[in-house]
Enzyme design. Structure first.
Site, PDB file in Angstrom:
ATOM      1  N   LYS A  11       0.841  -1.195   0.000  1.00  0.00           N
ATOM      2  CA  LYS A  11       0.000   0.000   0.000  1.00  0.00           C
ATOM      3  C   LYS A  11       0.883   1.254   0.000  1.00  0.00           C
ATOM      4  CE  LYS A  11      -3.890  -2.179   2.519  1.00  0.00           C
ATOM      5  NZ  LYS A  11      -4.709  -2.071   3.759  1.00  0.00           N
ATOM      6  N   TYR A  51     -12.435  -2.445  -2.625  1.00  0.00           N
ATOM      7  CA  TYR A  51     -12.970  -2.430  -1.259  1.00  0.00           C
ATOM      8  C   TYR A  51     -14.499  -2.362  -1.221  1.00  0.00           C
ATOM      9  CZ  TYR A  51      -8.329  -2.060   0.889  1.00  0.00           C
ATOM     10  OH  TYR A  51      -7.053  -2.309   1.336  1.00  0.00           O
ATOM     11  N   PHE A  59     -15.250   4.245   7.835  1.00  0.00           N
ATOM     12  CA  PHE A  59     -13.907   4.625   7.378  1.00  0.00           C
ATOM     13  C   PHE A  59     -13.734   4.457   5.873  1.00  0.00           C
ATOM     14  CE2 PHE A  59     -13.844   0.216   8.948  1.00  0.00           C
ATOM     15  CZ  PHE A  59     -13.384  -0.469   7.830  1.00  0.00           C
ATOM     16  N   ARG A  92      -1.056 -14.265   4.876  1.00  0.00           N
ATOM     17  CA  ARG A  92      -1.846 -13.623   5.950  1.00  0.00           C
ATOM     18  C   ARG A  92      -1.094 -13.733   7.282  1.00  0.00           C
ATOM     19  NH1 ARG A  92      -6.330 -10.336   4.745  1.00  0.00           N
ATOM     20  NH2 ARG A  92      -6.937 -10.533   6.916  1.00  0.00           N
ATOM     21  N   THR A  98      -5.362  -7.325  10.933  1.00  0.00           N
ATOM     22  CA  THR A  98      -5.763  -6.090  10.238  1.00  0.00           C
ATOM     23  C   THR A  98      -5.426  -4.851  11.058  1.00  0.00           C
ATOM     24  OG1 THR A  98      -7.589  -7.343   9.267  1.00  0.00           O
ATOM     25  CG2 THR A  98      -7.734  -4.939   9.155  1.00  0.00           C
ATOM     26  N   ARG A 109       2.540  -6.074   9.561  1.00  0.00           N
ATOM     27  CA  ARG A 109       1.648  -4.995  10.003  1.00  0.00           C
ATOM     28  C   ARG A 109       1.950  -4.574  11.440  1.00  0.00           C
ATOM     29  NH1 ARG A 109      -4.083  -7.301   7.581  1.00  0.00           N
ATOM     30  NH2 ARG A 109      -4.030  -6.196   5.579  1.00  0.00           N
ATOM     31  N   ASN A 123      -1.890  -0.176   7.320  1.00  0.00           N
ATOM     32  CA  ASN A 123      -1.229  -1.425   7.687  1.00  0.00           C
ATOM     33  C   ASN A 123      -0.329  -2.005   6.588  1.00  0.00           C
ATOM     34  OD1 ASN A 123      -3.291  -2.169   6.050  1.00  0.00           O
ATOM     35  ND2 ASN A 123      -4.469  -3.249   7.621  1.00  0.00           N
ATOM     36  N   HIS A 126      -1.753  -5.284   1.712  1.00  0.00           N
ATOM     37  CA  HIS A 126      -3.015  -6.006   1.560  1.00  0.00           C
ATOM     38  C   HIS A 126      -2.691  -7.434   1.144  1.00  0.00           C
ATOM     39  CE1 HIS A 126      -6.992  -7.200   0.132  1.00  0.00           C
ATOM     40  NE2 HIS A 126      -6.335  -7.759  -0.872  1.00  0.00           N
ATOM     41  N   GLU A 137     -10.050 -10.538  -6.664  1.00  0.00           N
ATOM     42  CA  GLU A 137      -9.066  -9.459  -6.603  1.00  0.00           C
ATOM     43  C   GLU A 137      -8.006  -9.590  -7.700  1.00  0.00           C
ATOM     44  OE1 GLU A 137      -9.327  -8.716  -1.765  1.00  0.00           O
ATOM     45  OE2 GLU A 137      -7.560  -9.716  -2.604  1.00  0.00           O
TER      46      GLU A 137
END
Ligand code: IDP
Ligand code: MG
Length: 169
Positions: A11, A51, A59, A92, A98, A109, A123, A126, A137
């Protein structure tokens, strides 16, 4: 063997903090294969589609600004597809929770994320959380020819008068 593909995004905060090399090194611990990679200017449309499942969250608009790079004055993200045995869970696991405050401090993260004063979780990366999300995705971020293995069924399509920018020479 359960080979899986997963979408990984560095990100805009990860890029701004010069974490690309570090994140790639951490992810290489998984021994997964990178089968696609590119830098992306994230359009408003791509951000909202990516998203879409969070559109009712308070948010959401800040999250869209974040993934487009508006919070880090660099309008880009790095998109990759990692592929191999148990890819989704392995990535992950290394990414961590998250919420960066709850993430294991040695996870990516946990080590590099933060919560902004507006309450958004910045964070750093993704990663897809299950196979159907990964497929949606990956197909959103990549065209079939950008991926060096065949992940999903494809079909031939004839496109008429597609306007593209090509090299002048
Ligand atoms: P994930 O990225 O771990 O899969 P998602 O629930 O899909 O988590 O949320 C997407 C992104 O939205 C998160 O990575 C984070 O940047 C942001 N986010 C998710 N939940 C919250 C929240 O409760 N507060 C603030 N930001 C959040
Ligand atoms: Mg998610």
């Amino acid at each position: 063997m359960n080979n899986q593909a997963t979408l990984v995004l560095i990100k805009p905060d990860g890029l701004k903090k010069s974490l690309t090399g570090n994140i790639l090194t951490r992810l290489s611990e998984t021994k997964l294969e990178i089968v696609a990679a590119k830098m992306v200017r994230v359009t408003d449309e791509l951000a909202r589609e990516h998203y879409a499942h969070l559109k009712d969250q308070p948010f959401f608009e800040e999250l869209i600004n974040y993934i487009k790079g508006d919070l880090h004055d660099r309008k880009k993200a790095m998109a990759m597809v990692y592929w191999g045995e148990g890819a989704i869970g392995k990535v992950r696991q290394l990414a961590g929770a998250t919420n960066p405050e709850e993430a294991d401090p040695v996870s990516i993260r946990g080590a590099y994320g933060r919560i902004t004063t507006k309450g958004l979780y910045e964070n750093v990366i993704h990663c897809s959380s299950n196979e159907s999300e990964a497929r949606r995705e990956i197909q959103l971020w990549f065209a079939p020819e950008e991926i060096i293995v065949e992940l999903y069924p494809t079909k031939e399509a004839v496109e008429k008068e597609v306007r593209r920018t090509v090299w002048a020479k």
